[in-house]
Design a protein around this motif. Structure first.
Motif, PDB file in Angstrom:
ATOM      1  N   GLU A   1    -142.125  -4.323  22.645  1.00  0.00           N
ATOM      2  CA  GLU A   1    -141.896  -5.413  23.597  1.00  0.00           C
ATOM      3  C   GLU A   1    -142.930  -6.499  23.337  1.00  0.00           C
ATOM      4  OE1 GLU A   1    -141.783  -6.311  28.408  1.00  0.00           O
ATOM      5  OE2 GLU A   1    -141.699  -4.249  27.662  1.00  0.00           O
ATOM      6  N   TYR A   2    -142.464  -7.689  23.038  1.00  0.00           N
ATOM      7  CA  TYR A   2    -143.358  -8.801  22.731  1.00  0.00           C
ATOM      8  C   TYR A   2    -143.284  -9.863  23.825  1.00  0.00           C
ATOM      9  CZ  TYR A   2    -143.999  -7.025  17.990  1.00  0.00           C
ATOM     10  OH  TYR A   2    -144.324  -6.244  16.907  1.00  0.00           O
ATOM     11  N   ARG A   3    -144.427 -10.417  24.130  1.00  0.00           N
ATOM     12  CA  ARG A   3    -144.500 -11.503  25.095  1.00  0.00           C
ATOM     13  C   ARG A   3    -144.016 -12.796  24.450  1.00  0.00           C
ATOM     14  NH1 ARG A   3    -150.157 -14.000  27.444  1.00  0.00           N
ATOM     15  NH2 ARG A   3    -149.374 -14.826  29.427  1.00  0.00           N
ATOM     16  N   GLN A   4    -143.124 -13.496  25.102  1.00  0.00           N
ATOM     17  CA  GLN A   4    -142.655 -14.762  24.561  1.00  0.00           C
ATOM     18  C   GLN A   4    -143.752 -15.822  24.699  1.00  0.00           C
ATOM     19  OE1 GLN A   4    -139.323 -15.574  27.411  1.00  0.00           O
ATOM     20  NE2 GLN A   4    -140.362 -17.509  27.768  1.00  0.00           N
ATOM     21  N   PRO A   5    -143.721 -16.863  23.847  1.00  0.00           N
ATOM     22  CA  PRO A   5    -144.742 -17.912  23.947  1.00  0.00           C
ATOM     23  C   PRO A   5    -144.696 -18.602  25.307  1.00  0.00           C
ATOM     24  CG  PRO A   5    -142.992 -18.517  22.391  1.00  0.00           C
ATOM     25  CD  PRO A   5    -142.790 -17.084  22.726  1.00  0.00           C
ATOM     26  N   GLN A   6    -145.857 -18.773  25.901  1.00  0.00           N
ATOM     27  CA  GLN A   6    -145.965 -19.329  27.242  1.00  0.00           C
ATOM     28  C   GLN A   6    -146.030 -20.862  27.209  1.00  0.00           C
ATOM     29  OE1 GLN A   6    -146.282 -16.873  30.072  1.00  0.00           O
ATOM     30  NE2 GLN A   6    -145.356 -15.920  28.270  1.00  0.00           N
ATOM     31  N   ASN A   7    -145.509 -21.480  28.280  1.00  0.00           N
ATOM     32  CA  ASN A   7    -145.611 -22.944  28.474  1.00  0.00           C
ATOM     33  C   ASN A   7    -145.030 -23.714  27.287  1.00  0.00           C
ATOM     34  OD1 ASN A   7    -147.289 -22.286  30.788  1.00  0.00           O
ATOM     35  ND2 ASN A   7    -148.969 -21.994  29.339  1.00  0.00           N
ATOM     36  N   TYR A   8    -143.946 -23.188  26.747  1.00  0.00           N
ATOM     37  CA  TYR A   8    -143.408 -23.702  25.478  1.00  0.00           C
ATOM     38  C   TYR A   8    -141.959 -24.155  25.594  1.00  0.00           C
ATOM     39  CZ  TYR A   8    -141.994 -23.281  20.477  1.00  0.00           C
ATOM     40  OH  TYR A   8    -141.504 -23.491  19.214  1.00  0.00           O
ATOM     41  N   PHE A   9    -141.131 -23.375  26.257  1.00  0.00           N
ATOM     42  CA  PHE A   9    -139.715 -23.682  26.359  1.00  0.00           C
ATOM     43  C   PHE A   9    -139.426 -24.535  27.596  1.00  0.00           C
ATOM     44  CE2 PHE A   9    -139.847 -19.525  24.173  1.00  0.00           C
ATOM     45  CZ  PHE A   9    -139.242 -19.894  22.982  1.00  0.00           C
ATOM     46  N   ALA A  10    -138.493 -25.462  27.442  1.00  0.00           N
ATOM     47  CA  ALA A  10    -138.034 -26.212  28.609  1.00  0.00           C
ATOM     48  C   ALA A  10    -137.337 -25.278  29.589  1.00  0.00           C
ATOM     49  CB  ALA A  10    -137.100 -27.339  28.181  1.00  0.00           C
ATOM     50  N   ASP A  11    -136.655 -24.253  29.050  1.00  0.00           N
ATOM     51  CA  ASP A  11    -136.008 -23.236  29.870  1.00  0.00           C
ATOM     52  C   ASP A  11    -136.512 -21.863  29.426  1.00  0.00           C
ATOM     53  OD1 ASP A  11    -134.418 -21.537  31.309  1.00  0.00           O
ATOM     54  OD2 ASP A  11    -132.510 -22.409  30.687  1.00  0.00           O
ATOM     55  N   PRO A  12    -137.575 -21.354  30.053  1.00  0.00           N
ATOM     56  CA  PRO A  12    -138.156 -20.075  29.623  1.00  0.00           C
ATOM     57  C   PRO A  12    -137.205 -18.890  29.766  1.00  0.00           C
ATOM     58  CG  PRO A  12    -139.670 -21.292  31.040  1.00  0.00           C
ATOM     59  CD  PRO A  12    -138.353 -21.980  31.118  1.00  0.00           C
ATOM     60  N   LEU A  13    -136.279 -18.924  30.710  1.00  0.00           N
ATOM     61  CA  LEU A  13    -135.374 -17.792  30.920  1.00  0.00           C
ATOM     62  C   LEU A  13    -134.459 -17.575  29.732  1.00  0.00           C
ATOM     63  CD1 LEU A  13    -134.419 -18.211  34.699  1.00  0.00           C
ATOM     64  CD2 LEU A  13    -136.043 -16.591  33.676  1.00  0.00           C
ATOM     65  N   THR A  14    -133.986 -18.654  29.147  1.00  0.00           N
ATOM     66  CA  THR A  14    -133.082 -18.545  27.997  1.00  0.00           C
ATOM     67  C   THR A  14    -133.796 -18.822  26.680  1.00  0.00           C
ATOM     68  OG1 THR A  14    -132.428 -20.879  28.180  1.00  0.00           O
ATOM     69  CG2 THR A  14    -131.129 -19.253  29.420  1.00  0.00           C
ATOM     70  N   MET A  15    -135.081 -19.181  26.748  1.00  0.00           N
ATOM     71  CA  MET A  15    -135.880 -19.551  25.580  1.00  0.00           C
ATOM     72  C   MET A  15    -135.191 -20.662  24.779  1.00  0.00           C
ATOM     73  SD  MET A  15    -137.798 -16.127  24.228  1.00  0.00           S
ATOM     74  CE  MET A  15    -136.323 -15.330  23.613  1.00  0.00           C
ATOM     75  N   GLN A  16    -134.744 -21.668  25.507  1.00  0.00           N
ATOM     76  CA  GLN A  16    -134.085 -22.813  24.895  1.00  0.00           C
ATOM     77  C   GLN A  16    -135.018 -24.021  24.933  1.00  0.00           C
ATOM     78  OE1 GLN A  16    -130.929 -22.792  23.399  1.00  0.00           O
ATOM     79  NE2 GLN A  16    -131.162 -20.583  23.715  1.00  0.00           N
ATOM     80  N   ALA A  17    -134.797 -24.914  23.982  1.00  0.00           N
ATOM     81  CA  ALA A  17    -135.497 -26.199  23.919  1.00  0.00           C
ATOM     82  C   ALA A  17    -137.016 -26.069  23.853  1.00  0.00           C
ATOM     83  CB  ALA A  17    -135.097 -27.076  25.113  1.00  0.00           C
ATOM     84  N   PRO A  18    -137.550 -25.537  22.738  1.00  0.00           N
ATOM     85  CA  PRO A  18    -139.011 -25.543  22.576  1.00  0.00           C
ATOM     86  C   PRO A  18    -139.547 -26.968  22.569  1.00  0.00           C
ATOM     87  CG  PRO A  18    -137.909 -24.965  20.514  1.00  0.00           C
ATOM     88  CD  PRO A  18    -136.858 -24.966  21.566  1.00  0.00           C
ATOM     89  N   GLN A  19    -140.706 -27.157  23.171  1.00  0.00           N
ATOM     90  CA  GLN A  19    -141.271 -28.487  23.337  1.00  0.00           C
ATOM     91  C   GLN A  19    -142.503 -28.675  22.451  1.00  0.00           C
ATOM     92  OE1 GLN A  19    -141.496 -27.819  27.754  1.00  0.00           O
ATOM     93  NE2 GLN A  19    -140.504 -29.821  27.843  1.00  0.00           N
ATOM     94  N   PHE A  20    -142.573 -29.825  21.818  1.00  0.00           N
ATOM     95  CA  PHE A  20    -143.665 -30.149  20.900  1.00  0.00           C
ATOM     96  C   PHE A  20    -144.778 -30.852  21.685  1.00  0.00           C
ATOM     97  CE2 PHE A  20    -144.444 -32.137  16.399  1.00  0.00           C
ATOM     98  CZ  PHE A  20    -145.611 -31.399  16.285  1.00  0.00           C
ATOM     99  N   LYS A  21    -145.412 -30.099  22.569  1.00  0.00           N
ATOM    100  CA  LYS A  21    -146.383 -30.689  23.492  1.00  0.00           C
ATOM    101  C   LYS A  21    -147.711 -31.050  22.823  1.00  0.00           C
ATOM    102  CE  LYS A  21    -144.691 -28.104  27.533  1.00  0.00           C
ATOM    103  NZ  LYS A  21    -145.082 -27.129  28.592  1.00  0.00           N
ATOM    104  N   TRP A  22    -147.969 -30.512  21.636  1.00  0.00           N
ATOM    105  CA  TRP A  22    -149.261 -30.724  20.963  1.00  0.00           C
ATOM    106  C   TRP A  22    -149.165 -31.754  19.844  1.00  0.00           C
ATOM    107  CZ3 TRP A  22    -146.000 -26.628  20.549  1.00  0.00           C
ATOM    108  CH2 TRP A  22    -145.505 -26.321  19.285  1.00  0.00           C
ATOM    109  N   GLU A  23    -148.093 -32.508  19.780  1.00  0.00           N
ATOM    110  CA  GLU A  23    -147.902 -33.459  18.681  1.00  0.00           C
ATOM    111  C   GLU A  23    -149.042 -34.481  18.605  1.00  0.00           C
ATOM    112  OE1 GLU A  23    -144.397 -36.292  16.779  1.00  0.00           O
ATOM    113  OE2 GLU A  23    -144.220 -35.596  18.860  1.00  0.00           O
ATOM    114  N   THR A  24    -149.454 -35.021  19.745  1.00  0.00           N
ATOM    115  CA  THR A  24    -150.545 -36.000  19.753  1.00  0.00           C
ATOM    116  C   THR A  24    -151.852 -35.353  19.317  1.00  0.00           C
ATOM    117  OG1 THR A  24    -149.495 -37.287  21.508  1.00  0.00           O
ATOM    118  CG2 THR A  24    -151.862 -37.593  21.198  1.00  0.00           C
ATOM    119  N   THR A  25    -152.119 -34.142  19.801  1.00  0.00           N
ATOM    120  CA  THR A  25    -153.331 -33.422  19.393  1.00  0.00           C
ATOM    121  C   THR A  25    -153.332 -33.216  17.884  1.00  0.00           C
ATOM    122  OG1 THR A  25    -153.280 -32.241  21.508  1.00  0.00           O
ATOM    123  CG2 THR A  25    -154.715 -31.348  19.786  1.00  0.00           C
TER     124      THR A  25
END
Length: 279
Positions: free
Chosen positions: A230-254
């Motif tokens: 059982e693996y933990r899904q990446p946190q604070n990453y998906f726009a919809d964590p329940l379906t793991m849809q739409a990963p967000q590129f929140k660190w692009e500026t960094t």
């Protein structure tokens, strides 16, 4: 913004990641976005293939590590590797890696160590211990600047970065070491950036080279390799964590600020060294 008119910097990269082609593409992309032209040269550890032939796929992506080539470079990156669970001495290319790090120091090359590469270098150079985490630190987290550094210029006091690791380095030992600076850490007090400014060494514990889909690809790789776990899904990453849809590129500026700042530092380091060599 137009590129500054400098000759291309030659950056060597020891690619230790499992997804070598994707890792190569990621580092080529982030370095080519800098305001100075960069030429990347990729290497693999020779001792990793001591008992077998080097796969054609590896030869197509990288050259064997060579000290002769190091002297021609302006900077060097050692990537991460998914081997945090191993003791350093259990890694089959550990001796070769130690020699490489020593050669980088001897050549006074600016060094960027990433994730496991940063763990290995911090341990080899400064004796900092690695500590296993209770669970994988995995996702996009807020990070805070603890002590300023030129590679963090342009970033706000709190910024986002992706982390993906099963181990951490001993924070107390880092803070106690006179040569080291803790420059940034997550709000959970997990390392983000450690440096030795005098030695032009950066130990980066966030995967800032990752593109939007990279954390998802890492998660899928792990569950495919071990479906019984059982693996933990990446946190604070998906726009919809329940379906793991739409990963967000929140660190692009960094990402953009960090790598542009690092390349700029190398340019300044090279110019200063050239000035010292003039009669």
């Amino acid at each position: 913004m137009p590129r500054v008119a400098y000759p291309p910097l030659r950056i060597g990269i020891l690619n230790l990641m499992h997804d070598r082609a994707a890792t190569r593409a990621r580092f080529e992309y982030v370095l080519q976005q800098a305001n100075v032209a960069v030429q990347t040269e990729f290497f693999y550890p020779v001792s990793h293939y001591r008992q077998r032939a080097v796969p054609v796929s590896v030869q197509a992506l990288a050259a064997p590590l060579s000290e002769v080539e190091l002297a021609k470079l302006d900077g060097f990156i050692i990537t991460g590797a998914p081997i945090e669970h191993l003791a350093f001495c259990q890694v089959d290319y550990w001796a070769e890696l130690q020699t490489l790090i020593d050669q980088l120091v001897a050549h006074s090359l600016p060094q960027l160590y990433v994730c496991w590469g940063a763990m290995a270098a911090l341990h080899h150079l400064y004796g900092i211990d690695k500590v296993a985490l209770p669970q994988k630190y995995f996702g996009v987290y807020a990070n805070q600047i603890y002590q300023p550094h030129p590679v963090l210029m342009g970033l706000p006091p709190t910024f986002l970065a992706p982390h993906a690791r099963y181990a951490e380095m001993n924070r107390r030992q880092i803070l106690a070491h006179p040569a080291l600076q803790l420059n940034a850490e997550s709000v959970d007090h997990c390392l983000m950036l450690v440096s030795n400014p005098r030695a032009q060494q950066l130990f980066l514990y966030a995967h800032l080279e990752y593109e939007r889909e990279a954390l998802l690809a890492e998660y899928q790789r792990e569950i495919t390799a071990h479906p019984e776990r059982e693996y933990r899904q990446p946190q604070n990453y998906f726009a919809d964590p329940l379906t793991m849809q739409a990963p967000q590129f929140k660190w692009e500026t960094t990402q953009r600020h960090f790598f542009n700042n690092w390349v700029t530092q190398i340019t300044q380091h090279k110019a200063a060294a050239h000035k010292e060599d003039l009669p």
